[in-house]
Motif scaffolding. Sequence first.
Motif, PDB file in Angstrom:
ATOM      1  N   ASP A 160     -27.482   7.882 -61.012  1.00 33.93           N
ATOM      2  CA  ASP A 160     -26.693   8.682 -60.071  1.00 33.93           C
ATOM      3  C   ASP A 160     -26.621   8.024 -58.699  1.00 33.93           C
ATOM      4  O   ASP A 160     -26.595   8.680 -57.667  1.00 33.93           O
ATOM      5  N   TYR A 161     -26.604   6.712 -58.705  1.00 31.59           N
ATOM      6  CA  TYR A 161     -26.348   5.896 -57.522  1.00 31.59           C
ATOM      7  C   TYR A 161     -25.631   4.639 -58.015  1.00 31.59           C
ATOM      8  O   TYR A 161     -25.661   4.326 -59.214  1.00 31.59           O
ATOM      9  N   GLU A 162     -24.965   3.943 -57.117  1.00 32.40           N
ATOM     10  CA  GLU A 162     -24.213   2.751 -57.510  1.00 32.40           C
ATOM     11  C   GLU A 162     -25.183   1.646 -57.899  1.00 32.40           C
ATOM     12  O   GLU A 162     -26.037   1.249 -57.092  1.00 32.40           O
ATOM     13  N   ALA A 163     -25.065   1.141 -59.117  1.00 35.14           N
ATOM     14  CA  ALA A 163     -26.017   0.161 -59.613  1.00 35.14           C
ATOM     15  C   ALA A 163     -25.326  -0.882 -60.487  1.00 35.14           C
ATOM     16  O   ALA A 163     -24.420  -0.564 -61.260  1.00 35.14           O
ATOM     17  N   TYR A 164     -25.798  -2.133 -60.363  1.00 36.59           N
ATOM     18  CA  TYR A 164     -25.270  -3.242 -61.144  1.00 36.59           C
ATOM     19  C   TYR A 164     -26.432  -4.061 -61.700  1.00 36.59           C
ATOM     20  O   TYR A 164     -27.408  -4.326 -60.991  1.00 36.59           O
ATOM     21  N   SER A 165     -26.312  -4.466 -62.956  1.00 31.14           N
ATOM     22  CA  SER A 165     -27.295  -5.367 -63.552  1.00 31.14           C
ATOM     23  C   SER A 165     -26.701  -6.774 -63.584  1.00 31.14           C
ATOM     24  O   SER A 165     -25.512  -6.956 -63.829  1.00 31.14           O
ATOM     25  N   VAL A 166     -27.560  -7.760 -63.339  1.00 27.46           N
ATOM     26  CA  VAL A 166     -27.143  -9.152 -63.226  1.00 27.46           C
ATOM     27  C   VAL A 166     -27.920  -9.988 -64.240  1.00 27.46           C
ATOM     28  O   VAL A 166     -29.118  -9.768 -64.446  1.00 27.46           O
ATOM     29  N   SER A 167     -27.267 -10.954 -64.838  1.00 27.38           N
ATOM     30  CA  SER A 167     -27.900 -11.768 -65.874  1.00 27.38           C
ATOM     31  C   SER A 167     -28.883 -12.791 -65.318  1.00 27.38           C
ATOM     32  O   SER A 167     -29.581 -13.454 -66.083  1.00 27.38           O
ATOM     33  N   GLY A 168     -28.954 -12.938 -63.996  1.00 29.76           N
ATOM     34  CA  GLY A 168     -29.775 -13.976 -63.390  1.00 29.76           C
ATOM     35  C   GLY A 168     -31.113 -13.506 -62.859  1.00 29.76           C
ATOM     36  O   GLY A 168     -31.712 -12.553 -63.357  1.00 29.76           O
ATOM     37  N   PHE A 169     -31.558 -14.176 -61.818  1.00 33.49           N
ATOM     38  CA  PHE A 169     -32.858 -13.962 -61.208  1.00 33.49           C
ATOM     39  C   PHE A 169     -32.737 -13.094 -59.948  1.00 33.49           C
ATOM     40  O   PHE A 169     -31.621 -12.821 -59.491  1.00 33.49           O
TER      41      PHE A 169
ATOM     42  N   LEU B 104     -23.113 -16.737 -64.020  1.00 37.11           N
ATOM     43  CA  LEU B 104     -23.711 -15.403 -63.935  1.00 37.11           C
ATOM     44  C   LEU B 104     -22.734 -14.367 -64.461  1.00 37.11           C
ATOM     45  O   LEU B 104     -21.525 -14.527 -64.356  1.00 37.11           O
ATOM     46  N   SER B 105     -23.298 -13.276 -64.975  1.00 38.91           N
ATOM     47  CA  SER B 105     -22.469 -12.118 -65.301  1.00 38.91           C
ATOM     48  C   SER B 105     -23.147 -10.880 -64.739  1.00 38.91           C
ATOM     49  O   SER B 105     -24.363 -10.873 -64.515  1.00 38.91           O
ATOM     50  N   TYR B 106     -22.351  -9.861 -64.486  1.00 41.97           N
ATOM     51  CA  TYR B 106     -22.930  -8.598 -64.011  1.00 41.97           C
ATOM     52  C   TYR B 106     -22.074  -7.453 -64.513  1.00 41.97           C
ATOM     53  O   TYR B 106     -20.911  -7.637 -64.889  1.00 41.97           O
ATOM     54  N   LYS B 107     -22.656  -6.260 -64.532  1.00 37.73           N
ATOM     55  CA  LYS B 107     -21.888  -5.087 -64.953  1.00 37.73           C
ATOM     56  C   LYS B 107     -22.385  -3.842 -64.236  1.00 37.73           C
ATOM     57  O   LYS B 107     -23.545  -3.748 -63.827  1.00 37.73           O
TER      58      LYS B 107
ATOM     59  N   VAL C  35     -28.682  -3.725 -56.997  1.00 37.20           N
ATOM     60  CA  VAL C  35     -28.247  -4.901 -57.749  1.00 37.20           C
ATOM     61  C   VAL C  35     -29.524  -5.610 -58.187  1.00 37.20           C
ATOM     62  O   VAL C  35     -30.260  -6.145 -57.353  1.00 37.20           O
ATOM     63  N   ALA C  36     -29.795  -5.585 -59.486  1.00 39.17           N
ATOM     64  CA  ALA C  36     -31.084  -6.059 -59.980  1.00 39.17           C
ATOM     65  C   ALA C  36     -30.914  -6.791 -61.309  1.00 39.17           C
ATOM     66  O   ALA C  36     -29.889  -6.645 -61.985  1.00 39.17           O
ATOM     67  N   PRO C  37     -31.921  -7.566 -61.701  1.00 36.53           N
ATOM     68  CA  PRO C  37     -31.818  -8.294 -62.971  1.00 36.53           C
ATOM     69  C   PRO C  37     -31.670  -7.355 -64.161  1.00 36.53           C
ATOM     70  O   PRO C  37     -32.226  -6.251 -64.178  1.00 36.53           O
ATOM     71  N   SER C  38     -30.941  -7.796 -65.156  1.00 40.66           N
ATOM     72  CA  SER C  38     -30.734  -6.990 -66.361  1.00 40.66           C
ATOM     73  C   SER C  38     -31.993  -6.904 -67.204  1.00 40.66           C
ATOM     74  O   SER C  38     -32.115  -6.017 -68.053  1.00 40.66           O
ATOM     75  N   GLU C  39     -32.934  -7.820 -66.983  1.00 42.33           N
ATOM     76  CA  GLU C  39     -34.196  -7.810 -67.705  1.00 42.33           C
ATOM     77  C   GLU C  39     -35.307  -8.257 -66.762  1.00 42.33           C
ATOM     78  O   GLU C  39     -35.036  -8.697 -65.644  1.00 42.33           O
ATOM     79  N   GLU C  40     -36.550  -8.135 -67.203  1.00 44.68           N
ATOM     80  CA  GLU C  40     -37.669  -8.496 -66.335  1.00 44.68           C
ATOM     81  C   GLU C  40     -37.638  -9.977 -65.994  1.00 44.68           C
ATOM     82  O   GLU C  40     -37.457 -10.835 -66.862  1.00 44.68           O
TER      83      GLU C  40
END
Length: 246
Positions: free
Chosen positions: A60-69, A51-54, A32-37
Amino acid sequence: MRILITNDDGIGAPGIRALANIFKDRHDIIVVAPSEERSAASHGIISMRGLSYKREIQYDYEAYSVSGFPADCVKLAILHIMEEKKPDLVLSGINRGKNLGTDVMYSGTVSAAFEAIYMGVPGIAISASYNSNNTQYEEVAKFILNNLTKFLKLNLPKTNVLNINYPTKTKIIGSKVVQLGRHLYGDKYFKHGEGYILDGKSLPPEKQDVGHDLYWYNQGYITLTPIQNDRNDYKTLERIKNEWKD
């Protein structure tokens, strides 16, 4: 072990991908990591803006991008995404660039690990040379995997984060447990369009604190530093309690 992996360089950064790829076959991981740097985001969070996430299906592993920090990522993961099965550990990194001395105050990578311990989960922050390539990130990830049990057996206080810096540009001599020093810069601001850019170049090694983390890192050692979230100055607190007259 169930492990949450995050960073401040963004979900597609090579450091976090190397860490996830090395760990996914041996542990139950979720990224679970930021969608951008979000480098140098420190411990910022988004509270009122939402916040939003997707889910990111290209890995090939479970991963989510988050709009925050980075701290948002840890908080959202533990309280919501992983609500039914909490992580046993949070790994934050592998950061592109060292986080030594006073740099930890600004680091989103270190702050993500601190957010973990605020929420009752052990946190480790991992950083490497700014000039690392994919092979070097894989080397760092293998070092973390091979020594994970050893790190956990240190039995750090629940208020501590383990801050690890790996000097991938040099031949590794060994590893040392060392204290934070001051990371000194020749900071200057330069005009850029309508604004200003900070040019924060490190001062030469001879101007840095000898014997602290930056010194040993520059000598070719992996540095390990326990740092705590308790900022109370107990000695001064007791002194001024006795001196203060209301």
